[in-house]
Design a protein around this motif. Sequence first.
Motif, PDB file in Angstrom:
ATOM      1  N   TYR A  86     141.623   9.461 -23.771  1.00 43.41           N
ATOM      2  CA  TYR A  86     141.739   8.626 -22.575  1.00 43.41           C
ATOM      3  C   TYR A  86     141.951   7.160 -22.949  1.00 43.41           C
ATOM      4  O   TYR A  86     142.784   6.468 -22.353  1.00 43.41           O
ATOM      5  N   ARG A  90     144.863   4.615 -21.816  1.00 38.31           N
ATOM      6  CA  ARG A  90     144.538   3.377 -21.106  1.00 38.31           C
ATOM      7  C   ARG A  90     145.039   2.141 -21.845  1.00 38.31           C
ATOM      8  O   ARG A  90     145.671   1.254 -21.261  1.00 38.31           O
ATOM      9  N   CYS A  93     148.838   1.903 -21.744  1.00 35.59           N
ATOM     10  CA  CYS A  93     149.280   1.507 -20.411  1.00 35.59           C
ATOM     11  C   CYS A  93     149.226  -0.007 -20.243  1.00 35.59           C
ATOM     12  O   CYS A  93     150.200  -0.634 -19.796  1.00 35.59           O
ATOM     13  N   GLU A 220     142.331  -0.946 -13.933  1.00 38.73           N
ATOM     14  CA  GLU A 220     141.852   0.429 -14.056  1.00 38.73           C
ATOM     15  C   GLU A 220     140.889   0.654 -12.899  1.00 38.73           C
ATOM     16  O   GLU A 220     139.866  -0.025 -12.791  1.00 38.73           O
ATOM     17  N   SER A 273     145.604   8.830 -13.903  1.00 45.42           N
ATOM     18  CA  SER A 273     145.567   8.826 -15.364  1.00 45.42           C
ATOM     19  C   SER A 273     146.169  10.089 -15.956  1.00 45.42           C
ATOM     20  O   SER A 273     146.772  10.053 -17.038  1.00 45.42           O
ATOM     21  N   GLU A 274     146.049  11.222 -15.265  1.00 46.16           N
ATOM     22  CA  GLU A 274     146.633  12.453 -15.782  1.00 46.16           C
ATOM     23  C   GLU A 274     148.159  12.352 -15.804  1.00 46.16           C
ATOM     24  O   GLU A 274     148.814  12.754 -16.773  1.00 46.16           O
ATOM     25  N   LYS A 276     149.860   9.544 -15.904  1.00 41.26           N
ATOM     26  CA  LYS A 276     150.205   8.545 -16.923  1.00 41.26           C
ATOM     27  C   LYS A 276     150.161   9.176 -18.314  1.00 41.26           C
ATOM     28  O   LYS A 276     151.064   8.949 -19.136  1.00 41.26           O
ATOM     29  N   THR A 292     139.971  12.562 -14.828  1.00 40.38           N
ATOM     30  CA  THR A 292     141.337  12.275 -14.411  1.00 40.38           C
ATOM     31  C   THR A 292     141.556  12.388 -12.912  1.00 40.38           C
ATOM     32  O   THR A 292     142.470  11.764 -12.376  1.00 40.38           O
ATOM     33  N   SER A 295     140.272   8.708 -11.945  1.00 37.69           N
ATOM     34  CA  SER A 295     140.773   7.527 -12.649  1.00 37.69           C
ATOM     35  C   SER A 295     142.248   7.300 -12.352  1.00 37.69           C
ATOM     36  O   SER A 295     143.041   8.237 -12.304  1.00 37.69           O
ATOM     37  N   ARG A 296     142.611   6.035 -12.156  1.00 34.28           N
ATOM     38  CA  ARG A 296     144.004   5.710 -11.878  1.00 34.28           C
ATOM     39  C   ARG A 296     144.292   4.288 -12.337  1.00 34.28           C
ATOM     40  O   ARG A 296     143.382   3.467 -12.504  1.00 34.28           O
ATOM     41  N   PHE A 297     145.572   4.030 -12.535  1.00 36.58           N
ATOM     42  CA  PHE A 297     146.007   2.725 -12.998  1.00 36.58           C
ATOM     43  C   PHE A 297     146.832   2.059 -11.900  1.00 36.58           C
ATOM     44  O   PHE A 297     147.763   2.661 -11.367  1.00 36.58           O
TER      45      PHE A 297
END
Length: 304
Positions: A86, A90, A93, A220, A273-274, A276, A292, A295-297
């Motif tokens: 992860y 991250r 990214c 994040e 995140s998955e 990405k 995932t 979590s997100r960007f």
Amino acid sequence: MARGRKGCSVTTGQQWDIVTSVGLTALGVAAARALETHREDRLISDPYAAAFVKAADAPAPMPTSPAEVAALPEDSIWAQAKMEDYMGVRSRCFDDFFLEAGQAGIQQAVILASGLDARAQRLDWAAGTTVFEIDQPKVLEFKQTVLDGLDAAPKCAHRPVAIDLRENWSAALTEAGFDPSKPTAWLAEGLLPYLPKEAEQQLLETIDRLSAPGSRLAVEDFANVGQIFEDENIADFGKEWGLDMRELLHSDDRPEAPDVLRGFGWKTEVEGSEAKAARYGRDLSGLFGQMTHASRFVEAHKPE
């Protein structure tokens, strides 16, 4: 005073060093970046991460190589979590975020709660870029001491700003030479879950106030961090470090960061995140892979 999920209080004047409280989580992230750097299919290369971990003398194992992970008990969180997967995604990214901002002509960057990621030293910044790093005084002092010992020179104009984000950090940033009339690339990485609702709102409002048109922001974000840590396996993550992550993270209901930014007039893009990780050719597994779904960007742009 801010209170965590189980009532853990954090007062405005409280500070931590690199082997206590939130500082210890930054050390764990550095260890994960060191592990990612060892991979043949690595997404990032951080030549300084292992040195930070070794210099800190942490109270619990912080492996920086596959051999060190293999030497730990099979039930160690490092063997189960695959944290480096992860953190590799991250870090890549947000590395890409800064490089793309530089290509777009942005020459001013601010890293909020910068921890132990030495982006000022390891990224190839656009010519003329100034990078401001904001974090606790003891964290920045430790980081600079290790980097000085490695003769690690920044690849930009580097200006650390030693202040707690719960204090008047915007004034300290301006005093350090930040120019609010210039477009800025902002980063909030691994930060928002540690802030109570009011502090997160104030942080985003301050970023908006200090951002000239054309500025960019990467965040994040977690849709529901409290739900993540209802899973006992994930809740146990910090126990090897002597931490209860539920005491450090805030799960109170709050407006979602992308919605807040859109309310300020920013244009936003959100990617899980998955998704990405898939774009980087990485399969998120282990306990961290279970994050995932939340979590997100977020990348945001303030129109000119």
